[in-house]
Design an enzyme around this catalytic site. Sequence first.
Site, PDB file in Angstrom:
ATOM      1  N   HIS A  52     -50.276 -79.360 -96.530  1.00  0.00           N
ATOM      2  CA  HIS A  52     -50.341 -79.585 -98.119  1.00  0.00           C
ATOM      3  C   HIS A  52     -51.361 -78.378 -98.334  1.00  0.00           C
ATOM      4  O   HIS A  52     -52.148 -78.062 -97.750  1.00  0.00           O
ATOM      5  CB  HIS A  52     -50.492 -80.611 -98.799  1.00  0.00           C
ATOM      6  CG  HIS A  52     -49.169 -81.740 -98.484  1.00  0.00           C
ATOM      7  ND1 HIS A  52     -48.229 -81.790 -99.343  1.00  0.00           N
ATOM      8  CD2 HIS A  52     -48.717 -82.532 -97.266  1.00  0.00           C
ATOM      9  CE1 HIS A  52     -47.129 -82.682 -98.867  1.00  0.00           C
ATOM     10  NE2 HIS A  52     -47.469 -83.026 -97.647  1.00  0.00           N
ATOM     11  N   GLU A  91     -46.536 -75.239-102.853  1.00  0.00           N
ATOM     12  CA  GLU A  91     -47.248 -75.228-101.663  1.00  0.00           C
ATOM     13  C   GLU A  91     -46.589 -74.436-100.594  1.00  0.00           C
ATOM     14  O   GLU A  91     -46.894 -74.797 -99.222  1.00  0.00           O
ATOM     15  CB  GLU A  91     -47.759 -76.600-101.318  1.00  0.00           C
ATOM     16  CG  GLU A  91     -48.465 -77.436-102.554  1.00  0.00           C
ATOM     17  CD  GLU A  91     -48.926 -78.857-101.978  1.00  0.00           C
ATOM     18  OE1 GLU A  91     -48.543 -79.123-100.879  1.00  0.00           O
ATOM     19  OE2 GLU A  91     -49.342 -79.710-103.002  1.00  0.00           O
ATOM     20  N   GLU A 125     -55.017 -80.916 -96.099  1.00  0.00           N
ATOM     21  CA  GLU A 125     -54.824 -80.182 -97.381  1.00  0.00           C
ATOM     22  C   GLU A 125     -55.596 -78.836 -97.318  1.00  0.00           C
ATOM     23  O   GLU A 125     -56.948 -78.783 -97.215  1.00  0.00           O
ATOM     24  CB  GLU A 125     -55.748 -80.867 -98.499  1.00  0.00           C
ATOM     25  CG  GLU A 125     -55.027 -82.369 -99.019  1.00  0.00           C
ATOM     26  CD  GLU A 125     -53.760 -82.193 -99.818  1.00  0.00           C
ATOM     27  OE1 GLU A 125     -53.403 -80.998-100.071  1.00  0.00           O
ATOM     28  OE2 GLU A 125     -52.954 -83.352 -99.772  1.00  0.00           O
ATOM     29  N   HIS A 139     -44.066 -79.656-100.881  1.00  0.00           N
ATOM     30  CA  HIS A 139     -44.138 -79.443-102.100  1.00  0.00           C
ATOM     31  C   HIS A 139     -43.858 -77.921-102.332  1.00  0.00           C
ATOM     32  O   HIS A 139     -44.437 -77.393-101.556  1.00  0.00           O
ATOM     33  CB  HIS A 139     -45.443 -79.993-102.633  1.00  0.00           C
ATOM     34  CG  HIS A 139     -45.724 -81.359-102.576  1.00  0.00           C
ATOM     35  ND1 HIS A 139     -47.006 -82.121-102.504  1.00  0.00           N
ATOM     36  CD2 HIS A 139     -44.960 -82.466-103.084  1.00  0.00           C
ATOM     37  CE1 HIS A 139     -46.691 -83.248-102.826  1.00  0.00           C
ATOM     38  NE2 HIS A 139     -45.832 -83.424-102.933  1.00  0.00           N
TER      39      HIS A 139
END
Length: 297
Positions: free
Chosen positions: A205, A62, A264, A59
């Site tokens: 992420h 990110e 994450e 992404h």
Amino acid sequence: MTIKADYGPELMMKDLKRLVRKHPFVSTGSIGKSALGKPIPYLRIGAGPFRWHFNGACHANEWITTLLLMRFAEDYAHACSRRHPFWGKSAKDLFSRCSLWIVPMVNPDGVELVQRGMTAKHPYHKELQEWNRGSNRFHRWKANARGVDLNDQFPAHWEEERKRRGIHGPGPRDYSGEKPLSEPEAAALAQFTEQTDFQAVIALHTQGEEIYWNYRDCEPSESRAWADRLALAAGYRAVYLEGSDAGYKDWFISRFRRPGFTVEVGWGRNPLPLADFDYIYDDVARLLAEALDCAPV
């Protein structure tokens, strides 16, 4: 290593070249090219039989995950070269047990868009302005240069994820594309994974300090125990996740029935600020070193 607010494809490539010059046992190459023709590089460290893969910046906003992986690679290579301890572990032992392939920036076009915006010369200038609702600010952009969310691109119940998202055209996030692996970045990563036959993978992420380790009961029995080890090392939470499909780790688990994890990192709003880098890195480096140590002896 260069730590700057605009750490993008060019700085990454310079750091990769410097890393290989400094440590000859580190090798590098490319898994393919982005939609705009930028190389998507990988680096390899280690000579062991267990094949690990880490990737970041799937992404666009990110992109701090690229910097985390590059710093990890630099620190690991240094520890291997000097035979120093590495986050409480023997770097020499990890090197002999694991072969680690890192793809630090899956989405270079998107990262550049987030960091630099675009000019009238951009190949998708007109389309991007429309997809971004007329705004020239791309700080919330997650997709690639064609407005496709690369982590919704993988053939793991792709149709269900596309329906769940309800996004029917290109945009900053959550558009799954016209078909699985329609985007060159996702297709290159899938092909690289197939060819290299990884035994476990981690996709970095942001944000939330959580580790997702399961997928539709396809994960192997060791996945939960490994996730608990990673969580303990980083101070994160291992989370049983439902209602999400078509991500890279989803596809990896369903395709190979091997351990796959989405991590994450950090906490806040994307893009995470570089002011938080040091404390995020401390957690993430411990987690990734623990992952290497999960490899069977």
